[in-house]
Design a protein around this motif. Sequence first.
Motif: not given
Length: 186
Positions: A108, A129, A132, A154
Motif C-alpha cells: 500500500d 495506485h 498510503a 486509492e
Amino acid sequence: MFGTDPRTRTTTVAGGAVLLLLSAMALNRPDPDPAPPTAEAVVAECRRLYGELNPTFRTLPAQRFEVRKGDQLLRVSVSAADEWISVCRSGPTGVDGVSGTRMSDGPDDQLRLFSSKGSMLEQDLLLGHVPAGATGIEARLASGETVTGDHDGEVFAIWAPGGDVAGAQVTAVGPGAAVIVTTTAP
C-alpha cells in the motif's frame, strides 16, 4: 379532395399536399442539431461497453471519480472483485473511448502504475495506485508540462488530453506538499 399516394406517403387534402410532404421530409432528415446525450445515457453506455471490454467481469466496475477537461469527461471505475480499473471518456456527442487494465498488486505504500499498453488512451493517460499517506499526485511530462492527477485515495488518473505521458515523472505528495515517492512512467 382527399387521397393517399403510397409512393411518397403523402396525403392530399385540397392543396395541402406540399405542406404534408415537407413535414414528412423533415421527419426523415437527420436532426441538424441533435440534443446531447444525458448523463444517465452516457453512464449506461459506459457500463454496456465495460461489459463488452471484459465479458468475464464478476461485477461491473463501480465509478470512483470523474475528471473534466474542457468539454471532455473521464469516468474512472474499479471492479475490485476483478482487480480491474476502467475509464470511459465522453464528450458533447456521447462516449468516444473506453479502456481498462488489470490493477497490479503491491504494498500500500508504493506508487504503482497500471499498464495501459495497447489501450486507445495510453498516450495521454496514466492510471495507478495512490501510496498510503499521499494527498496528491502529479506528473511532469517530457514536454515540461505538469499535470495534476485526480484520485479517490486509492487509485488515480493523470489525464493529459493532447499530451504524451510516456516517460513522465510521476510524484505522490503528502501533507505540506512533501514528496513521498517519484517514479517514471514507461
